[in-house]
Write a protein that holds these residues in place. Structure first.
Motif, PDB file in Angstrom:
ATOM      1  N   THR A   1      37.649  55.933  49.691  1.00 14.40           N
ATOM      2  CA  THR A   1      36.954  55.032  48.777  1.00 14.40           C
ATOM      3  C   THR A   1      38.027  54.331  47.950  1.00 14.40           C
ATOM      4  O   THR A   1      39.171  54.793  47.880  1.00 14.40           O
ATOM      5  CB  THR A   1      35.978  55.777  47.851  1.00 14.40           C
ATOM      6  N   LEU A   2      37.657  53.226  47.345  1.00 13.99           N
ATOM      7  CA  LEU A   2      38.624  52.452  46.559  1.00 13.99           C
ATOM      8  C   LEU A   2      38.484  52.707  45.071  1.00 13.99           C
ATOM      9  O   LEU A   2      39.477  52.857  44.352  1.00 13.99           O
ATOM     10  CB  LEU A   2      38.438  50.960  46.860  1.00 13.99           C
ATOM     11  N   ARG A   3      37.266  52.760  44.580  1.00 16.89           N
ATOM     12  CA  ARG A   3      37.032  52.775  43.135  1.00 16.89           C
ATOM     13  C   ARG A   3      37.678  53.962  42.437  1.00 16.89           C
ATOM     14  O   ARG A   3      38.158  53.842  41.305  1.00 16.89           O
ATOM     15  CB  ARG A   3      35.528  52.767  42.863  1.00 16.89           C
ATOM     16  N   SER A   4      37.692  55.111  43.083  1.00 17.30           N
ATOM     17  CA  SER A   4      38.182  56.327  42.429  1.00 17.30           C
ATOM     18  C   SER A   4      39.701  56.462  42.456  1.00 17.30           C
ATOM     19  O   SER A   4      40.245  57.413  41.884  1.00 17.30           O
ATOM     20  CB  SER A   4      37.553  57.557  43.102  1.00 17.30           C
ATOM     21  N   ARG A   5      40.396  55.535  43.080  1.00 19.09           N
ATOM     22  CA  ARG A   5      41.853  55.645  43.159  1.00 19.09           C
ATOM     23  C   ARG A   5      42.484  55.437  41.777  1.00 19.09           C
ATOM     24  O   ARG A   5      41.976  54.673  40.954  1.00 19.09           O
ATOM     25  CB  ARG A   5      42.415  54.628  44.141  1.00 19.09           C
ATOM     26  N   PRO A   6      43.616  56.078  41.509  1.00 22.50           N
ATOM     27  CA  PRO A   6      44.284  55.910  40.208  1.00 22.50           C
ATOM     28  C   PRO A   6      44.701  54.461  39.967  1.00 22.50           C
ATOM     29  O   PRO A   6      44.896  53.683  40.912  1.00 22.50           O
ATOM     30  CB  PRO A   6      45.510  56.817  40.327  1.00 22.50           C
ATOM     31  N   ALA A   7      44.876  54.124  38.694  1.00 25.39           N
ATOM     32  CA  ALA A   7      45.239  52.758  38.325  1.00 25.39           C
ATOM     33  C   ALA A   7      46.536  52.313  38.991  1.00 25.39           C
ATOM     34  O   ALA A   7      46.653  51.168  39.445  1.00 25.39           O
ATOM     35  CB  ALA A   7      45.353  52.649  36.805  1.00 25.39           C
ATOM     36  N   ASP A   8      47.507  53.202  39.068  1.00 26.74           N
ATOM     37  CA  ASP A   8      48.784  52.827  39.683  1.00 26.74           C
ATOM     38  C   ASP A   8      48.607  52.503  41.165  1.00 26.74           C
ATOM     39  O   ASP A   8      49.278  51.622  41.707  1.00 26.74           O
ATOM     40  CB  ASP A   8      49.810  53.954  39.522  1.00 26.74           C
ATOM     41  N   GLU A   9      47.711  53.229  41.840  1.00 27.10           N
ATOM     42  CA  GLU A   9      47.466  52.970  43.258  1.00 27.10           C
ATOM     43  C   GLU A   9      46.764  51.624  43.446  1.00 27.10           C
ATOM     44  O   GLU A   9      47.094  50.868  44.372  1.00 27.10           O
ATOM     45  CB  GLU A   9      46.644  54.109  43.843  1.00 27.10           C
ATOM     46  N   LYS A  10      45.816  51.304  42.580  1.00 26.29           N
ATOM     47  CA  LYS A  10      45.149  50.000  42.668  1.00 26.29           C
ATOM     48  C   LYS A  10      46.140  48.874  42.397  1.00 26.29           C
ATOM     49  O   LYS A  10      46.092  47.817  43.047  1.00 26.29           O
ATOM     50  CB  LYS A  10      43.983  49.936  41.692  1.00 26.29           C
ATOM     51  N   ALA A  11      47.037  49.099  41.446  1.00 29.03           N
ATOM     52  CA  ALA A  11      48.061  48.100  41.163  1.00 29.03           C
ATOM     53  C   ALA A  11      48.983  47.905  42.363  1.00 29.03           C
ATOM     54  O   ALA A  11      49.369  46.776  42.701  1.00 29.03           O
ATOM     55  CB  ALA A  11      48.867  48.508  39.931  1.00 29.03           C
ATOM     56  N   ARG A  12      49.339  49.010  43.023  1.00 33.82           N
ATOM     57  CA  ARG A  12      50.189  48.908  44.217  1.00 33.82           C
ATOM     58  C   ARG A  12      49.492  48.124  45.315  1.00 33.82           C
ATOM     59  O   ARG A  12      50.100  47.258  45.974  1.00 33.82           O
ATOM     60  CB  ARG A  12      50.546  50.309  44.714  1.00 33.82           C
ATOM     61  N   LEU A  13      48.215  48.403  45.537  1.00 33.29           N
ATOM     62  CA  LEU A  13      47.459  47.683  46.556  1.00 33.29           C
ATOM     63  C   LEU A  13      47.355  46.198  46.219  1.00 33.29           C
ATOM     64  O   LEU A  13      47.465  45.337  47.098  1.00 33.29           O
ATOM     65  CB  LEU A  13      46.064  48.287  46.700  1.00 33.29           C
ATOM     66  N   THR A  14      47.129  45.881  44.950  1.00 35.29           N
ATOM     67  CA  THR A  14      47.039  44.475  44.542  1.00 35.29           C
ATOM     68  C   THR A  14      48.351  43.755  44.816  1.00 35.29           C
ATOM     69  O   THR A  14      48.360  42.617  45.310  1.00 35.29           O
ATOM     70  CB  THR A  14      46.677  44.362  43.058  1.00 35.29           C
ATOM     71  N   ALA A  15      49.466  44.415  44.512  1.00 31.86           N
ATOM     72  CA  ALA A  15      50.776  43.813  44.784  1.00 31.86           C
ATOM     73  C   ALA A  15      50.980  43.606  46.279  1.00 31.86           C
ATOM     74  O   ALA A  15      51.535  42.571  46.705  1.00 31.86           O
ATOM     75  CB  ALA A  15      51.878  44.697  44.205  1.00 31.86           C
ATOM     76  N   ALA A  16      50.533  44.562  47.091  1.00 29.16           N
ATOM     77  CA  ALA A  16      50.654  44.418  48.545  1.00 29.16           C
ATOM     78  C   ALA A  16      49.809  43.252  49.046  1.00 29.16           C
ATOM     79  O   ALA A  16      50.248  42.471  49.904  1.00 29.16           O
ATOM     80  CB  ALA A  16      50.237  45.715  49.232  1.00 29.16           C
ATOM     81  N   ILE A  17      48.607  43.109  48.523  1.00 30.58           N
ATOM     82  CA  ILE A  17      47.750  41.977  48.887  1.00 30.58           C
ATOM     83  C   ILE A  17      48.414  40.665  48.517  1.00 30.58           C
ATOM     84  O   ILE A  17      48.459  39.713  49.319  1.00 30.58           O
ATOM     85  CB  ILE A  17      46.382  42.100  48.178  1.00 30.58           C
ATOM     86  N   ARG A  18      48.945  40.599  47.307  1.00 32.34           N
ATOM     87  CA  ARG A  18      49.550  39.332  46.856  1.00 32.34           C
ATOM     88  C   ARG A  18      50.738  38.949  47.735  1.00 32.34           C
ATOM     89  O   ARG A  18      50.933  37.766  48.048  1.00 32.34           O
ATOM     90  CB  ARG A  18      49.972  39.444  45.392  1.00 32.34           C
ATOM     91  N   ALA A  19      51.509  39.937  48.153  1.00 34.71           N
ATOM     92  CA  ALA A  19      52.706  39.651  48.949  1.00 34.71           C
ATOM     93  C   ALA A  19      52.387  39.372  50.409  1.00 34.71           C
ATOM     94  O   ALA A  19      53.007  38.498  51.031  1.00 34.71           O
ATOM     95  CB  ALA A  19      53.677  40.819  48.837  1.00 34.71           C
ATOM     96  N   GLN A  20      51.403  40.083  50.977  1.00 34.26           N
ATOM     97  CA  GLN A  20      51.238  40.048  52.427  1.00 34.26           C
ATOM     98  C   GLN A  20      49.944  39.408  52.911  1.00 34.26           C
ATOM     99  O   GLN A  20      49.907  38.870  54.025  1.00 34.26           O
ATOM    100  CB  GLN A  20      51.340  41.482  52.970  1.00 34.26           C
ATOM    101  N   ALA A  21      48.872  39.476  52.127  1.00 30.51           N
ATOM    102  CA  ALA A  21      47.593  38.927  52.576  1.00 30.51           C
ATOM    103  C   ALA A  21      47.160  37.696  51.796  1.00 30.51           C
ATOM    104  O   ALA A  21      46.384  36.887  52.313  1.00 30.51           O
ATOM    105  CB  ALA A  21      46.502  39.997  52.484  1.00 30.51           C
ATOM    106  N   TRP A  22      47.641  37.540  50.565  1.00 33.33           N
ATOM    107  CA  TRP A  22      47.225  36.375  49.768  1.00 33.33           C
ATOM    108  C   TRP A  22      47.632  35.051  50.418  1.00 33.33           C
ATOM    109  O   TRP A  22      46.906  34.055  50.305  1.00 33.33           O
ATOM    110  CB  TRP A  22      47.760  36.480  48.349  1.00 33.33           C
ATOM    111  N   PRO A  23      48.752  34.987  51.129  1.00 34.62           N
ATOM    112  CA  PRO A  23      49.058  33.740  51.845  1.00 34.62           C
ATOM    113  C   PRO A  23      47.962  33.331  52.821  1.00 34.62           C
ATOM    114  O   PRO A  23      47.763  32.133  53.064  1.00 34.62           O
ATOM    115  CB  PRO A  23      50.371  34.068  52.567  1.00 34.62           C
ATOM    116  N   TRP A  24      47.226  34.293  53.397  1.00 38.19           N
ATOM    117  CA  TRP A  24      46.102  33.953  54.276  1.00 38.19           C
ATOM    118  C   TRP A  24      44.975  33.301  53.482  1.00 38.19           C
ATOM    119  O   TRP A  24      44.285  32.415  53.986  1.00 38.19           O
ATOM    120  CB  TRP A  24      45.572  35.205  54.970  1.00 38.19           C
ATOM    121  N   VAL A  25      44.789  33.728  52.239  1.00 45.90           N
ATOM    122  CA  VAL A  25      43.776  33.108  51.368  1.00 45.90           C
ATOM    123  C   VAL A  25      44.210  31.699  51.010  1.00 45.90           C
ATOM    124  O   VAL A  25      43.426  30.743  51.092  1.00 45.90           O
ATOM    125  CB  VAL A  25      43.563  33.956  50.102  1.00 45.90           C
TER     126      VAL A  25
END
Length: 323
Positions: free
Chosen positions: A261-285
């Motif tokens: 699940t995503l919601r229960s992950r710690p804040a640092d883990e959500k921040a890490r995922l957001t950074a990964a999205i911005r670097a690797q998947a946001w260009p697709w957006v």
């Protein structure tokens, strides 16, 4: 500020009501978001029914993703300023005029994207990234099988997988949804209600990664259709929580079964995922390769209608509240 509350703390869609609450102030490392649109997701329905309580520290207000403008900065926040157009992953609080969010979970909204489309992105992109690309390790040239392919998660998974160079098999219910999944880029789209579905699914595979939102009801066909070394990732159990798994087959084919699940992950883990999205998947957006379709929009005061639309199960893509 105006918010949506659940009368009695839980209940049917009719329990959602418009209310007033104090406008929150951002704490250290947080920003306050002036919400212009908020995504509606199946976890919101579960929380409304009392089946998915918010994690400790999260607001009891529904809403896991939103888009709008940065309104105020908490102590220590840098890289953002008032007026920036952003979307954000939230622990809760999106069904409101203002929401406080960890600044590390903000993403910049491209100039050509409106707030409705932007609000449909954070929760779905992070879910797909965490499960398909990290847990599932989908690689270019591999095959992704997506069940529930016209849901908000499903349509995003199709687009992200195609952007990454993968082949996609989509399953959904009914001819209209099957056609919609093809239009979104699926290479093979199968109607789960049609005669011969199992045979067609076997013929379309094997799959290297399965994104499973059905669960128990599809367990045996999923394991049968998983390639040697394949990864089967469960993120919902709409077809039941119990499953019949052949452990010998799992060993012989070196299969991996996992879930999250995503919601229960710690804040640092959500921040890490957001950074990964911005670097690797946001260009697709930014390029337009990933833009989940919007099924319907409803004003905040009509949140119960938005929930009813999602519960009906006929949607293709995302349902969004507007403010």
């Amino acid at each position: 500020m105006r918010v949506i509350e659940i009368e009695g703390g839980r209940g049917p869609a009719a329990a959602l009501r418009l209310a007033e609450r104090p406008t929150p102030a951002p704490g250290p490392g947080e920003v306050r978001l002036r919400v212009r649109a908020a995504g509606v997701n199946r976890p919101d329905l579960l929380q409304r029914e009392g089946l998915y309580p918010p994690p400790p520290g999260a607001p009891d207000i529904l809403g896991l993703e939103a888009a709008g403008e940065v309104d105020a900065l908490g102590e220590g926040v840098s890289g953002w300023q008032a007026g920036d157009r952003v979307c954000a992953l939230l622990g809760g609080g999106g069904y409101a005029e203002y929401a406080v969010v960890d600044a590390r979970c903000l993403l910049p909204v491209p100039d050509d994207l409106d707030f409705v489309a932007a609000a449909a992105l954070p929760e779905t992109l992070l879910t797909v990234w965490a499960n398909v690309f990290e847990a599932g390790a989908l690689a270019p040239g591999e095959t992704l099988l997506v069940h529930g392919a016209t849901s908000g998660i499903g349509v995003t998974a199709i687009q992200m997988a195609k952007a990454a160079g993968a082949r996609v098999i989509a399953t959904s219910r009914g001819a209209a949804k099957t056609t919609a999944a093809l239009a979104l880029g699926a290479d093979v789209s199968l109607d789960a209600t049609a005669p011969g579905f199992d045979a067609e699914l076997d013929a379309a595979g094997p799959a290297h990664v399965i994104l499973d939102m059905v669960g128990g009801a599809y367990a045996e066909r999923n394991q049968r259709g998983l390639a040697p070394g394949g990864r089967w990732v469960v993120i919902a159990t709409q077809g039941g929580r119990a499953a019949n798994i052949d452990l010998m087959l799992l060993m012989l084919r070196r299969q991996t079964l996992t879930g999250s699940t995503l919601r229960s992950r710690p804040a640092d883990e959500k921040a890490r995922l957001t950074a990964a999205i911005r670097a690797q998947a946001w260009p697709w957006v930014v390029s337009g390769q990933v833009r989940p379709p919007i099924e319907a929009t409803f004003p905040l005061a009509k949140a119960q209608d938005a929930h009813l639309r999602l519960e009906a199960g006929a949607h293709v893509g995302k349902v969004v509240l507007t403010l």
